[in-house]
Design a protein around this motif. Structure first.
Motif, PDB file in Angstrom:
ATOM      1  N   SER A  22       0.739  -1.124   0.055  1.00 29.77           N
ATOM      2  CA  SER A  22      -0.038   0.055   0.058  1.00 29.77           C
ATOM      3  C   SER A  22       0.744   1.282   0.071  1.00 29.77           C
ATOM      4  O   SER A  22       0.552   2.376  -0.656  1.00 29.77           O
ATOM      5  CB  SER A  22      -0.992   0.159   1.288  1.00 29.77           C
ATOM      6  N   THR A  23       2.050   1.203   0.620  1.00 30.99           N
ATOM      7  CA  THR A  23       2.945   2.360   0.606  1.00 30.99           C
ATOM      8  C   THR A  23       3.543   2.688  -0.642  1.00 30.99           C
ATOM      9  O   THR A  23       3.687   3.629  -1.136  1.00 30.99           O
ATOM     10  CB  THR A  23       4.008   2.064   1.762  1.00 30.99           C
ATOM     11  N   GLN A  24       3.770   1.460  -1.510  1.00 33.10           N
ATOM     12  CA  GLN A  24       4.446   1.490  -2.653  1.00 33.10           C
ATOM     13  C   GLN A  24       3.444   2.186  -3.590  1.00 33.10           C
ATOM     14  O   GLN A  24       3.905   2.893  -4.565  1.00 33.10           O
ATOM     15  CB  GLN A  24       4.834   0.217  -3.213  1.00 33.10           C
ATOM     16  N   THR A  25       2.336   1.831  -3.612  1.00 38.60           N
ATOM     17  CA  THR A  25       1.274   2.457  -4.276  1.00 38.60           C
ATOM     18  C   THR A  25       0.745   3.938  -4.216  1.00 38.60           C
ATOM     19  O   THR A  25       0.684   4.699  -4.794  1.00 38.60           O
ATOM     20  CB  THR A  25      -0.179   1.311  -4.372  1.00 38.60           C
ATOM     21  N   PRO A  58     -12.901   7.922 -17.007  1.00 40.10           N
ATOM     22  CA  PRO A  58     -11.401   7.444 -16.699  1.00 40.10           C
ATOM     23  C   PRO A  58     -11.258   6.188 -15.870  1.00 40.10           C
ATOM     24  O   PRO A  58     -12.255   6.007 -15.168  1.00 40.10           O
ATOM     25  CB  PRO A  58     -10.715   8.943 -16.160  1.00 40.10           C
ATOM     26  N   VAL A  59     -10.595   5.417 -16.392  1.00 37.69           N
ATOM     27  CA  VAL A  59     -10.197   4.339 -15.607  1.00 37.69           C
ATOM     28  C   VAL A  59      -8.761   4.035 -15.171  1.00 37.69           C
ATOM     29  O   VAL A  59      -7.978   4.572 -16.052  1.00 37.69           O
ATOM     30  CB  VAL A  59     -10.693   2.858 -16.369  1.00 37.69           C
ATOM     31  N   GLN A  60      -8.480   3.749 -13.993  1.00 40.91           N
ATOM     32  CA  GLN A  60      -6.844   3.367 -13.690  1.00 40.91           C
ATOM     33  C   GLN A  60      -6.573   2.046 -13.603  1.00 40.91           C
ATOM     34  O   GLN A  60      -7.342   1.273 -12.970  1.00 40.91           O
ATOM     35  CB  GLN A  60      -6.750   4.271 -12.462  1.00 40.91           C
ATOM     36  N   LEU A  61      -5.460   1.694 -14.126  1.00 40.47           N
ATOM     37  CA  LEU A  61      -4.629   0.426 -14.081  1.00 40.47           C
ATOM     38  C   LEU A  61      -3.461   0.568 -13.282  1.00 40.47           C
ATOM     39  O   LEU A  61      -2.554   1.460 -13.595  1.00 40.47           O
ATOM     40  CB  LEU A  61      -4.463   0.119 -15.660  1.00 40.47           C
ATOM     41  N   THR A  62      -3.468  -0.289 -12.405  1.00 47.20           N
ATOM     42  CA  THR A  62      -2.083  -0.409 -11.435  1.00 47.20           C
ATOM     43  C   THR A  62      -1.409  -1.516 -11.844  1.00 47.20           C
ATOM     44  O   THR A  62      -1.900  -2.534 -11.652  1.00 47.20           O
ATOM     45  CB  THR A  62      -2.504  -0.527  -9.768  1.00 47.20           C
ATOM     46  N   TYR A  63      -0.158  -1.559 -11.870  1.00 45.32           N
ATOM     47  CA  TYR A  63       0.768  -2.482 -12.477  1.00 45.32           C
ATOM     48  C   TYR A  63       2.186  -2.209 -12.331  1.00 45.32           C
ATOM     49  O   TYR A  63       2.580  -1.415 -11.873  1.00 45.32           O
ATOM     50  CB  TYR A  63       0.616  -2.650 -14.156  1.00 45.32           C
ATOM     51  N   ASP A  64       2.766  -3.505 -12.393  1.00 49.17           N
ATOM     52  CA  ASP A  64       4.423  -3.617 -11.850  1.00 49.17           C
ATOM     53  C   ASP A  64       5.098  -3.743 -13.400  1.00 49.17           C
ATOM     54  O   ASP A  64       4.577  -4.754 -14.203  1.00 49.17           O
ATOM     55  CB  ASP A  64       4.548  -4.651 -10.921  1.00 49.17           C
ATOM     56  N   ASP A  65       5.995  -3.109 -13.738  1.00 52.82           N
ATOM     57  CA  ASP A  65       6.923  -3.323 -14.887  1.00 52.82           C
ATOM     58  C   ASP A  65       7.732  -4.455 -14.606  1.00 52.82           C
ATOM     59  O   ASP A  65       7.715  -4.923 -13.690  1.00 52.82           O
ATOM     60  CB  ASP A  65       7.473  -1.995 -15.323  1.00 52.82           C
ATOM     61  N   SER A  66       8.338  -4.803 -15.623  1.00 55.41           N
ATOM     62  CA  SER A  66       9.592  -5.785 -15.399  1.00 55.41           C
ATOM     63  C   SER A  66      10.776  -5.481 -14.640  1.00 55.41           C
ATOM     64  O   SER A  66      11.281  -6.672 -14.105  1.00 55.41           O
ATOM     65  CB  SER A  66      10.089  -5.985 -16.943  1.00 55.41           C
ATOM     66  N   LYS A  67      10.925  -4.312 -14.008  1.00 52.86           N
ATOM     67  CA  LYS A  67      11.948  -3.861 -13.088  1.00 52.86           C
ATOM     68  C   LYS A  67      11.515  -3.857 -11.642  1.00 52.86           C
ATOM     69  O   LYS A  67      12.139  -3.690 -10.887  1.00 52.86           O
ATOM     70  CB  LYS A  67      12.355  -2.702 -13.627  1.00 52.86           C
ATOM     71  N   GLY A  68      10.066  -4.435 -11.642  1.00 51.07           N
ATOM     72  CA  GLY A  68       9.337  -4.205 -10.325  1.00 51.07           C
ATOM     73  C   GLY A  68       9.043  -2.977  -9.920  1.00 51.07           C
ATOM     74  O   GLY A  68       8.390  -2.726  -8.572  1.00 51.07           O
ATOM     75  N   ASN A  69       8.919  -2.028 -10.483  1.00 49.54           N
ATOM     76  CA  ASN A  69       8.397  -0.462 -10.344  1.00 49.54           C
ATOM     77  C   ASN A  69       6.962  -0.548 -10.564  1.00 49.54           C
ATOM     78  O   ASN A  69       6.488  -1.127 -11.535  1.00 49.54           O
ATOM     79  CB  ASN A  69       8.919   0.448 -11.331  1.00 49.54           C
ATOM     80  N   ARG A  70       6.120   0.100  -9.602  1.00 48.90           N
ATOM     81  CA  ARG A  70       4.872   0.347  -9.596  1.00 48.90           C
ATOM     82  C   ARG A  70       4.370   1.607 -10.322  1.00 48.90           C
ATOM     83  O   ARG A  70       5.058   2.639 -10.228  1.00 48.90           O
ATOM     84  CB  ARG A  70       4.318   0.223  -8.205  1.00 48.90           C
TER      85      ARG A  70
END
Length: 84
Positions: A22-25, A58-70
């Motif tokens: 939750s902190t990361q987001t 509007p819609v929001q997509l939360t995702y992690d990339d291949s490096k682990g960044n949110r």
């Protein structure tokens, strides 16, 4: 006594992981999507629900990339309230 200690430590570990996620987001700014973007989506974390209206929303997509960044990306969709 050992099973009780194991349960306590497992519970604390779960809380630490949930708090970290939750902190990361919370520290991520919302990016506006454009068609020219090259997306690096390794893991989808969440997608906001599309409202039941007949207009572009509007819609929001939360995702992690291949490096682990949110990342949180906002894009436009047609609401679910439109019928033919």
């Amino acid at each position: 006594m050992k099973p009780l200690l194991f349960l306590l430590l497992s519970g604390l570990a779960s809380l630490a992981v949930a708090g970290e996620a939750s902190t990361q987001t919370a520290n991520v700014s919302v990016e506006k999507y454009s068609y020219s973007q090259n997306l690096d989506i390794a893991h989808v974390v969440a997608v906001t629900q599309v409202p039941n209206v007949c207009k572009v929303v509007p819609v929001q997509l939360t995702y992690d990339d291949s490096k682990g960044n949110r990342h949180i990306m906002e894009y436009q969709v047609l609401g679910n309230g439109c019928t033919n």
